[in-house]
Motif scaffolding. Structure first.
Motif, PDB file in Angstrom:
ATOM      1  N   VAL A   1       0.874  -1.294  -0.022  1.00 34.83           N
ATOM      2  CA  VAL A   1      -0.109  -0.217  -0.013  1.00 34.83           C
ATOM      3  C   VAL A   1       0.894   1.263  -0.033  1.00 34.83           C
TER       4      VAL A   1
ATOM      5  N   TYR B   1       1.061   4.634  -2.929  1.00 31.07           N
ATOM      6  CA  TYR B   1       0.706   6.061  -2.574  1.00 31.07           C
ATOM      7  C   TYR B   1       1.805   7.008  -2.792  1.00 31.07           C
TER       8      TYR B   1
ATOM      9  N   VAL C   1      -3.919  10.904   0.382  1.00 29.45           N
ATOM     10  CA  VAL C   1      -4.481   9.664   1.028  1.00 29.45           C
ATOM     11  C   VAL C   1      -5.751  10.043   1.894  1.00 29.45           C
ATOM     12  N   LEU C   2      -5.779  10.869   2.503  1.00 30.65           N
ATOM     13  CA  LEU C   2      -7.025  11.152   3.171  1.00 30.65           C
ATOM     14  C   LEU C   2      -8.264  11.742   2.495  1.00 30.65           C
TER      15      LEU C   2
ATOM     16  N   TYR D   1      -7.605   8.892  -1.792  1.00 31.94           N
ATOM     17  CA  TYR D   1      -7.649   7.208  -1.933  1.00 31.94           C
ATOM     18  C   TYR D   1      -8.527   6.669  -0.722  1.00 31.94           C
ATOM     19  N   ARG D   2      -8.455   7.549   0.562  1.00 29.44           N
ATOM     20  CA  ARG D   2      -9.467   7.031   1.576  1.00 29.44           C
ATOM     21  C   ARG D   2     -10.525   7.808   1.678  1.00 29.44           C
TER      22      ARG D   2
ATOM     23  N   TYR E   1     -13.893   7.874   1.289  1.00 30.75           N
ATOM     24  CA  TYR E   1     -15.012   7.410   1.914  1.00 30.75           C
ATOM     25  C   TYR E   1     -14.937   7.335   3.566  1.00 30.75           C
ATOM     26  N   ASP E   2     -13.524   6.934   4.021  1.00 30.42           N
ATOM     27  CA  ASP E   2     -13.280   7.031   5.475  1.00 30.42           C
ATOM     28  C   ASP E   2     -13.346   8.387   6.205  1.00 30.42           C
ATOM     29  N   THR E   3     -12.679   9.314   5.388  1.00 33.88           N
ATOM     30  CA  THR E   3     -12.583  10.667   5.895  1.00 33.88           C
ATOM     31  C   THR E   3     -14.064  11.297   6.013  1.00 33.88           C
TER      32      THR E   3
END
Length: 275
Positions: free
Chosen positions: A37, A41, A58-59, A62-63, A65-67
């Motif tokens: 991973v 990145y 990333v926040l 790529y990520r 949904y999580d943020t």
């Protein structure tokens, strides 16, 4: 019921602790994340998002949904505090005033003689509320610079440490500083409760709305490349713009929730008197 709840919590906690035994050692360079991973990145973030700060890429991309759900959790925390702490009803009758010429604090319920000479009396939040002209004056000049720095942190999160969470905290802290140095009513007057609630919800809507616009242009949810149809530049530049838009939403939501939680806790849910 309490015993049952305790058993459930203990059981779930035990399962989580047992699962940590399968985690790789902290900082292990041979862990799956370090092998697959992280290199992906670090090598592709700049070329795919045009964002030099890999953490921001990333926040928010790529990520994403999580943020987005982290922002939603913050908003839900503000709503929970409002539901649990907000007190509606008749205003309190007791009021504290400071006689400006003498500095004497009086506690009254009848405001008739106060209204006769309104320039001589200053309403304060409580008898122990300190008064310091230097602190008030200094904080009044500091607040605009703090807010300007917060906007810089949000806008410059592409290139340096920063972003919506950090900038939103600084923006919220500027209003809290105003409430501490002056009084809660001064802060609530400048950022009313309804406006603050709208800002908190608007931050989450900006984030989710950006993803919805991406879907409308044929891309996946939160795939900012779909914004290339309405934003200048190609797909890579559109991803950079999309990250910036959602960071603004995060900053607005964090600021609103911070102000709401402080105001409710400091005033016992009445938003009338407090720190």
């Amino acid at each position: 019921m309490k015993i049952l709840a305790l058993l459930i919590v203990a059981l779930c906690g035990g399962v989580l602790l047992y699962a940590t035994m399968d985690f790789p050692v902290w900082g292990d360079p041979a862990s799956p994340a370090s092998i697959h991973v992280s290199p992906r990145y670090l090598e592709k973030a700049l070329t795919e998002t045009a964002v030099p700060n890999v953490v921001t890429a990333v926040l928010a991309d790529y990520r994403g949904y999580d943020t987005m759900f982290e922002t939603s959790v913050i908003f839900c925390a503000g709503v929970a505090c409002f539901v649990l702490l907000r007190v509606f009803g008749k205003s309190r009758q007791d009021r504290y005033y400071r006689h400006v010429p003498t500095g004497i604090v009086i506690h009254i319920q009848d405001r008739s003689h106060i209204e006769e000479k309104p320039d001589e009396f200053e309403r304060i939040d409580a008898e122990w509320t300190p008064y310091d002209l230097i602190i008030k004056t200094l904080c009044r000049f500091l607040v605009p610079f703090i807010q300007l720095f917060a906007l810089y942190v949000i806008a410059h999160g592409h290139h340096s440490p920063g972003g919506g969470f950090q900038g939103g905290v600084i923006l919220g802290a500027s209003i809290i500083l105003l409430a501490i140095s002056f009084n809660l009513r001064s802060a609530v007057t400048r950022v009313p409760e309804k406006v603050n609630a709208l800002l908190s919800a608007a931050g989450v809507l900006i984030y989710a709305g950006t993803g919805a616009v991406c879907v409308a242009f044929g891309a996946h949810f939160l795939d900012y490349a779909g914004l290339s149809g309405i934003l200048p530049g190609g797909a890579v530049e559109a991803r950079s713009y999309g990250i910036f838009i959602v960071e603004i939403g995060v900053g607005i939501a964090v600021m609103g929730v911070m102000i709401a939680i402080y105001s409710l806790l400091a005033s016992e849910g009445r938003l009338e008197e407090g720190l």
